[in-house]
Design an enzyme around this catalytic site. Structure first.
Site, mmCIF file in Angstrom:
data_model
loop_
_atom_site.group_PDB
_atom_site.id
_atom_site.type_symbol
_atom_site.label_atom_id
_atom_site.label_comp_id
_atom_site.label_asym_id
_atom_site.label_seq_id
_atom_site.Cartn_x
_atom_site.Cartn_y
_atom_site.Cartn_z
ATOM 1 N N ASP A 27 0.827 -1.205 0.000
ATOM 2 C CA ASP A 27 0.000 0.000 0.000
ATOM 3 C C ASP A 27 0.863 1.257 0.000
ATOM 4 O O ASP A 27 0.603 2.209 -0.725
ATOM 5 C CB ASP A 27 -0.934 0.000 1.211
ATOM 6 N N GLU B 31 0.737 -5.365 -5.196
ATOM 7 C CA GLU B 31 0.426 -4.645 -6.429
ATOM 8 C C GLU B 31 1.634 -3.950 -7.040
ATOM 9 O O GLU B 31 1.872 -4.030 -8.244
ATOM 10 C CB GLU B 31 -0.672 -3.611 -6.141
#
Length: 356
Positions: free
Chosen positions: A15, A260
């Site tokens: 994140d 990600e």
């Protein structure tokens, strides 16, 4: 414009990695003023530590609670507020937006997905009772989505081989000439010990670069240490900055990544990789992985499709490693495809245009 990015760190690095990369893209490429409010500053600062010093001074990094300091509102009301991955804004911060003379736009920045439905929901309004305009923004691979974070676009691996970061020089001196290089960054649930033991059964020299904390995962510091033959060398890396990790990916023949940010960077490195997608109880991660593989392997041969799917689902290396050369060529072609489809600047540029 002035941008406030809110980042709550759920999964150690991912994140924070996305938020920092977005902030630097908005600042360095698009001349925006950016503040990040984060609930874990030590992690964010570590990831940002390798960036250009001038860039670091441009981006205002603040602790989460600083966002609702009375001194900041309504004087410094931003033009755009980003809720990274749907985190809730602090109530006192939101209250400051209510009384601001000009209301900002709130963006709910979602997780990256290759699923087809993403395009349908991307950039749609999310009406709120408080009246401040809010929109969903979905990163994605297709042109009608929010795009991918590209900054910085990495050079081809061979072009930067001599630029060894200072923090990695002692590790790089231990690499063996002619040995394959594999970097490992996965979640604790991966069958990593078994995977490495199978890799060792293949008659080939391999240097395995373990990212920070993975030695402990393998119990290398205890009596239960993993026993591997001499053709496999395990090297434990220190915690490195985001830029330094990007460099490592470019220098390896194969990468295991998670989350990600590293997932996108592995693709931009143009190398074969395993994406250890974050496991979810409802098994939604399996759908997300399948959707990505449908795109990634669209033009691949049947043999490569089977090998890649096996690798991505943690089949042992002996079952698919013979396809590595073909996979390497495919990875380079996929990198070129990404850069072409994201030629408009990717996520940061699409976000700026959307706000405008």
């Amino acid at each position: 414009m002035r941008w406030d990015i809110f980042c709550q760190i759920v999964d150690n690095y991912g994140d924070a990695g996305v938020c920092w990369r977005l902030a630097r893209s908005l600042s360095s490429l698009h001349g925006q003023q950016v503040r990040i409010f984060c609930d874990d500053l030590p992690t964010l600062n570590l990831l940002a530590s390798g960036s250009d010093e001038a860039l670091g001074h441009k981006i205002d990094i603040q602790p989460w609670e600083a966002s609702y300091s009375n001194a900041r509102h309504p004087v410094e009301t931003p033009d755009v507020v980003i809720e990274a991955f749907g985190c809730d804004l602090p109530e006192r911060y939101l209250a400051g937006l209510f009384i601001a003379p000009i209301k900002p736009i709130i963006i709910n920045l979602e997780y990256l997905s290759a699923e087809p439905w993403v395009a349908e929901f991307h950039a749609k309004a999310s009406p709120q009772s408080h009246g401040i305009p809010k929109y969903f923004f979905f990163p994605g691979f297709q042109e009608d989505t929010g795009g991918l974070l590209l900054d910085p676009i990495p050079l081809e691996g061979g072009q930067v081989a001599h630029l060894v970061p200072q923090s990695l020089k002692s590790i790089w001196l231990k690499l063996r000439s002619g040995a394959k290089r594999i970097s490992v960054f996965c979640y604790p649930g991966a069958p990593l010990r078994k995977w490495l033991e199978d890799l060792a059964s293949i008659d080939e020299s391999v240097d395995v670069l373990l990212t920070h904390g993975h030695a402990e995962l393998l119990n290398l510091c205890s009596e239960k240490t993993i026993a591997l033959p001499s053709n496999i060398q395990l090297l434990s890396m220190p915690f490195v900055s985001q830029d330094e990790y990007d460099w490592v990916l470019s220098q390896c023949d194969f990468n295991i990544v998670r989350g990600e940010d590293s997932f996108v960077r592995a693709q931009l490195a143009g190398k074969p990789f395993i994406w250890h997608i974050y496991p979810q109880e409802d098994r939604a991660h399996e759908v997300k992985l399948a959707a990505f593989l449908d795109l990634y392997l669209e033009n691949a041969s049947q043999e490569l499709r089977l090998a890649t799917i096996a690798a991505m689902t943690w089949a042992m290396p002996s079952e698919w490693l013979k396809s590595l050369e073909t996979w390497d060529s495919h990875s380079k072609a996929w990198r070129s495809h990404i850069l072409k489809t994201q030629g408009d600047g990717g996520l940061a540029a699409r976000l700026v245009r959307f706000i405008a």
